[in-house]
Design a protein around this motif. Structure first.
Motif, PDB file in Angstrom:
ATOM      1  N   CYS A  42     -72.505  19.145  -5.697  1.00 18.38           N
ATOM      2  CA  CYS A  42     -71.698  18.909  -4.603  1.00 18.38           C
ATOM      3  C   CYS A  42     -70.988  20.243  -3.711  1.00 18.38           C
ATOM      4  CB  CYS A  42     -70.760  17.737  -4.962  1.00 18.38           C
ATOM      5  SG  CYS A  42     -69.355  18.395  -5.682  1.00 18.38           S
ATOM      6  N   ARG A 170     -74.196   0.790  -6.720  1.00 20.42           N
ATOM      7  CA  ARG A 170     -75.217   0.493  -5.894  1.00 20.42           C
ATOM      8  C   ARG A 170     -76.495   0.765  -6.935  1.00 20.42           C
ATOM      9  NH1 ARG A 170     -76.225  -0.326  -0.915  1.00 20.42           N
ATOM     10  NH2 ARG A 170     -74.223   0.769  -0.431  1.00 20.42           N
ATOM     11  N   SER A 215     -68.429   5.569   3.218  1.00 15.97           N
ATOM     12  CA  SER A 215     -70.050   5.078   3.530  1.00 15.97           C
ATOM     13  C   SER A 215     -70.416   4.397   2.304  1.00 15.97           C
ATOM     14  CB  SER A 215     -70.800   6.137   3.951  1.00 15.97           C
ATOM     15  OG  SER A 215     -71.141   7.002   2.926  1.00 15.97           O
ATOM     16  N   GLY A 216     -70.898   3.158   2.179  1.00 17.59           N
ATOM     17  CA  GLY A 216     -71.501   2.460   1.278  1.00 17.59           C
ATOM     18  C   GLY A 216     -70.476   2.171   0.228  1.00 17.59           C
ATOM     19  N   CYS A 244     -71.577   1.403   6.972  1.00 17.80           N
ATOM     20  CA  CYS A 244     -72.859   0.693   6.258  1.00 17.80           C
ATOM     21  C   CYS A 244     -73.945   0.591   7.236  1.00 17.80           C
ATOM     22  CB  CYS A 244     -72.273  -0.519   5.617  1.00 17.80           C
ATOM     23  SG  CYS A 244     -71.221  -0.407   4.456  1.00 17.80           S
ATOM     24  N   GLY A 308     -68.553   8.968  -0.110  1.00 10.03           N
ATOM     25  CA  GLY A 308     -69.822   8.441   0.277  1.00 10.03           C
ATOM     26  C   GLY A 308     -71.041   9.366  -0.011  1.00 10.03           C
ATOM     27  N   ALA A 309     -72.008   9.163   0.824  1.00 12.35           N
ATOM     28  CA  ALA A 309     -73.369   9.817   0.866  1.00 12.35           C
ATOM     29  C   ALA A 309     -73.049  11.503   1.247  1.00 12.35           C
ATOM     30  CB  ALA A 309     -74.277   9.272   1.770  1.00 12.35           C
ATOM     31  N   ALA A 335     -68.343  13.260  -2.672  1.00 10.82           N
ATOM     32  CA  ALA A 335     -69.571  12.897  -2.331  1.00 10.82           C
ATOM     33  C   ALA A 335     -70.250  12.430  -3.358  1.00 10.82           C
ATOM     34  CB  ALA A 335     -70.529  14.416  -1.860  1.00 10.82           C
ATOM     35  N   THR A 337     -72.987  11.811  -5.501  1.00 12.20           N
ATOM     36  CA  THR A 337     -74.610  12.581  -5.746  1.00 12.20           C
ATOM     37  C   THR A 337     -74.987  11.717  -6.884  1.00 12.20           C
ATOM     38  OG1 THR A 337     -73.309  14.135  -7.269  1.00 12.20           O
ATOM     39  CG2 THR A 337     -74.142  14.925  -5.025  1.00 12.20           C
ATOM     40  N   SER A 338     -76.258  11.156  -6.497  1.00  9.01           N
ATOM     41  CA  SER A 338     -77.239  10.341  -7.575  1.00  9.01           C
ATOM     42  C   SER A 338     -77.728  11.288  -8.310  1.00  9.01           C
ATOM     43  CB  SER A 338     -78.064   9.304  -6.737  1.00  9.01           C
ATOM     44  OG  SER A 338     -78.933   9.917  -5.904  1.00  9.01           O
ATOM     45  N   ASP A 341     -80.282  13.052  -5.974  1.00  7.73           N
ATOM     46  CA  ASP A 341     -79.872  14.118  -5.243  1.00  7.73           C
ATOM     47  C   ASP A 341     -79.709  15.636  -5.977  1.00  7.73           C
ATOM     48  OD1 ASP A 341     -79.062  12.322  -2.993  1.00  7.73           O
ATOM     49  OD2 ASP A 341     -77.251  11.688  -3.981  1.00  7.73           O
TER      50      ASP A 341
END
Length: 343
Positions: A42, A170, A215-216, A244, A308-309, A335, A337-338, A341
């Motif tokens: 990130c 999510r 976001s989300g 969203c 968020g994203a 941020a 980060t999945s 990502d």
């Protein structure tokens, strides 16, 4: 073998083992440094190496480019010292306030708040006092040694009795952890967690007006911050923008509307990027950070908290600072980060 790291301008010193990342040593010793993901994805911890030499582990170029590294910037989350070092980094008062605990937690409930969002409520051990700042996160310790990070969505004053934390997850199809949450997970399952982590939380000593940007499922820590503001009776003018894709993704819309109704200083603005025909949406559309700029073209006197994203957080940081006059050090971000990502 250990090396001595000095943080400037705070003039804090701490020891770091030869193969230990600087950030890990700081967290272990209660030293407040800025950070987000803790694994080179990130860029939140980016700092300047004034003196000494470090070796970087694997990290993403978007978190630290080769040009930035040549210019003397480092990522303390994956930089191990090779000599004594002097590092210039914002110290984060309060980031090391609370002990980091490893503990079991029990699943109380799994609520499907949207087709791809679950609200998970976890009971904490009654014999451990888990303390955190609203906005911080915990990590799940998985069997293979992997970790997954999720922010608390309830303020620390709202743990109830027995104490429980709320998390918003999510579904990432194919994801080791969320496939289990959305598939086989049942109430009463035991999960191991560790925390609190992160330097994303409300700077309560400031009097500046606030923009909260989500976001989300980045809404989770923002919700905890709003609850904290309610609990403290803060009256700083606050605008909450939640972006969203479509109406169904505003999975706690009723909560946000109720929060705005109960806090006279809070204004809530939902923004949809891809509203569907059946949404019959009459609200704002487009990119959420652009809605902020349309309403607040001058952010020079504000603080912004964005979660968020990564693409949203990066765009907001860039545009708010360059086009709206936001001071760079008044943009606080987490941020999400999945695992996807990070590769």
């Amino acid at each position: 073998m250990t090396f001595r790291v000095t943080l400037q301008p705070a003039d804090r010193q701490f020891n770091v083992a030869r193969d230990e990342p600087i950030l890990a040593a700081a967290i272990r010793q209660g030293i407040g440094m800025p950070y987000g993901c803790r694994d080179g994805a990130c860029g939140s911890c980016k700092s300047r190496l004034i003196e000494g030499r470090v070796l970087h582990g694997a990290h993403q170029a978007k978190a630290l480019s080769a040009a930035e590294e040549d210019a003397g910037l480092i990522l303390p989350c994956c930089a191990t010292p090779q000599t004594d070092c002097i590092v210039e980094a914002r110290s984060v008062p309060g980031a090391g306030d609370f002990p980091i605990l490893k503990m079991p937690s029990r699943v109380i409930s799994i609520e499907r708040a949207a087709p791809d969002v679950a609200v998970l409520t976890l009971q904490l051990p009654a014999n451990q006092s888990f303390q955190y700042h609203a906005g911080q996160y915990i990590e799940f310790l998985l069997r293979d040694g992997a970790r997954r990070s999720y922010s608390m969505a309830n303020a620390p004053g709202r743990l109830n009795d027995p104490p429980a934390i709320e998390l918003h997850l999510r579904h990432m199809p194919g994801g080791l952890f969320t496939d289990h949450v959305f598939g086989a997970m049942k109430a009463k399952e035991i999960l191991r967690i560790e925390g609190p982590f992160g330097s994303f939380y409300l700077r309560e000593e400031s009097r500046k007006p606030i923009v909260l940007l989500a976001s989300g499922t980045g809404f989770a820590p923002i919700k905890a911050i709003v609850e904290r503001m309610q609990d403290l009776g803060l009256t700083r003018p606050t605008a909450l923008y939640w972006g969203c894709r479509s109406k169904i993704d505003l999975y706690q819309q009723a909560w946000a509307e109720q929060a705005a109704a109960s806090l006279p200083s809070l204004r809530y603005v939902p923004v949809l990027s891809e509203p569907r025909r059946e949404d019959d949406w009459r609200g704002r559309t487009g990119f959420v950070h652009e809605a902020v700029m349309a309403d607040l073209p001058d952010l020079s006197g504000h603080q912004v908290y964005a979660c968020g994203a990564p693409v949203m957080v990066d765009a907001a940081q860039r545009d708010f600072v360059s086009r709206c006059g936001l001071p760079a050090d008044e943009f606080y971000a987490d941020a999400f980060t999945s695992e996807l990502d990070k590769h």
